[in-house]
Design an enzyme around this catalytic site. Structure first.
Site, PDB file in Angstrom:
ATOM      1  N   HIS A  68      -8.753   1.113   0.212  1.00 49.96           N
ATOM      2  CA  HIS A  68      -8.677  -0.367  -0.679  1.00 49.96           C
ATOM      3  C   HIS A  68     -10.164  -0.811  -1.123  1.00 49.96           C
ATOM      4  O   HIS A  68     -10.247  -2.188  -1.109  1.00 49.96           O
ATOM      5  CB  HIS A  68      -7.875  -1.238  -0.347  1.00 49.96           C
ATOM      6  CG  HIS A  68      -6.321  -1.073  -0.293  1.00 49.96           C
ATOM      7  ND1 HIS A  68      -5.733  -0.379  -1.487  1.00 49.96           N
ATOM      8  CD2 HIS A  68      -5.360  -0.609   0.542  1.00 49.96           C
ATOM      9  CE1 HIS A  68      -4.575  -0.091  -1.054  1.00 49.96           C
ATOM     10  NE2 HIS A  68      -4.513  -0.066  -0.207  1.00 49.96           N
TER      11      HIS A  68
ATOM     12  N   SER B  97       0.833  -1.299  -0.031  1.00 47.06           N
ATOM     13  CA  SER B  97       0.003   0.127  -0.173  1.00 47.06           C
ATOM     14  C   SER B  97       0.806   1.210   0.051  1.00 47.06           C
ATOM     15  O   SER B  97       1.602   1.527  -1.024  1.00 47.06           O
ATOM     16  CB  SER B  97      -0.976  -0.061   1.204  1.00 47.06           C
ATOM     17  OG  SER B  97      -2.025   0.904   0.882  1.00 47.06           O
TER      18      SER B  97
END
Length: 307
Positions: free
Chosen positions: A200, A93
């Site tokens: 996400h 990420s």
């Protein structure tokens, strides 16, 4: 002696902690200068929050994300200056931006600027479209995805972290339903995560669209070494392909299990978790147990590691 083929992996949000990088700043002129210059680029005194807290302020998305990349890249620069260079990189990420800087896809200043922007946008997304995330342990990936679909609303698999360890993300009502369905399907544990939004997931779509405008203004070079991207868990060197995947990253699932398998297939002698904590090292030991994993985030660890 032939140099080892090393994979550098970079942790994401949640690995930050009060005191991070303080020993690097205190004991190394090189890294003190790097952190100071980074802080000047940001325009606020982030190192004070990193070193002294309070924890509630450091864990704010808008602070945690640039703090992580500053720490990770300071260690990367120190390793490279000692002759320790990666053969392949990946980041979880937020950590993907450190990987892009390490592979020279992005200038560090541009990576830091994008992370600064990303952190602010994601924090705002959590206010505009409230949601949350939860870790699901001990349930097959496909079964977790099925539970998310059956829950309805907006809830998806956010992180495929390792077999039997998945994170789901969505609006609070749908997240609760999916969590209950996972428990009924045999999950060993379902743990709410202390995050400020449904990262996400489609709930950050507006933030992702705004970030995309900034990404499209930024030069993405072809990578000097392969980068395994979160979006597909595959190794790439094309700057254009990497940009396309980064454009989708914030809203899509982090394919970390695939990422580690791609690193294994590439053929490395060791994996370095570069930055604070040991979360990714723990996942690596579950996914690719035959590859040695070393944490390099403190001055002591940096001094003891030999290429």
């Amino acid at each position: 002696m032939t140099a080892r083929r090393l994979a550098f992996i970079y942790p994401g949000q949640g690995s930050q902690h009060v005191g991070m990088a303080h020993d690097l700043y205190r004991d190394s002129d090189e890294m003190r200068h790097f952190l100071h210059e980074s802080e000047l680029s940001l325009g606020w005194q982030l190192t004070k929050i990193m070193f002294e807290g309070p924890e509630d302020e450091l864990k704010l998305t808008s602070n945690a994300q640039p703090a992580l990349i500053m720490h990770e890249m300071a260690v990367t620069k120190a390793l490279e200056n000692r002759g320790c260079k990666p053969a392949i990189v990946a980041g979880h990420s937020v950590g993907e931006y450190a990987a892009l800087a390490a592979a020279k896809v992005l200038d560090y200043a541009h990576a830091l600027w994008l992370i600064h922007t990303r952190g602010r946008l994601m924090a705002r997304a959590g206010e505009v479209a409230p949601g949350g995330m939860a870790a699901v342990l001990g349930l097959d990936d496909d079964e977790v995805a099925r539970c998310c679909r059956e829950a309805g609303g907006t809830v998806v698999v956010a992180n495929y972290n390792s077999p039997g360890q998945v994170v789901i993300s969505g609006d609070k009502e749908s997240l609760e339903k999916a969590t209950e369905l996972c428990k009924n399907a045999g999950a060993k544990r379902c743990l709410p995560l202390a995050v400020s939004g449904a990262f996400h997931s489609p709930l950050v779509r507006e933030a992702n669209e705004t970030l995309a405008e900034n990404i499209n203004k930024t030069l993405f070079r072809d990578a000097e070494i392969p980068v395994v991207t979160n979006y597909d868990g595959e190794a790439h060197t094309s700057g254009e392909t990497i940009r396309d995947n980064v454009l989708l990253q914030m809203e899509s699932s982090v394919q970390w299990t695939r990422t580690m398998k791609a690193i294994e297939a590439f053929g490395v002698d060791a994996i370095l978790e570069v930055g604070p904590g040991s979360v990714l090292g723990g996942l690596a030991k579950r996914i690719v147990p035959d590859i040695p994993v070393v944490q390099v985030g403190t001055m002591e660890q940096l001094r003891s590691f030999k290429c």
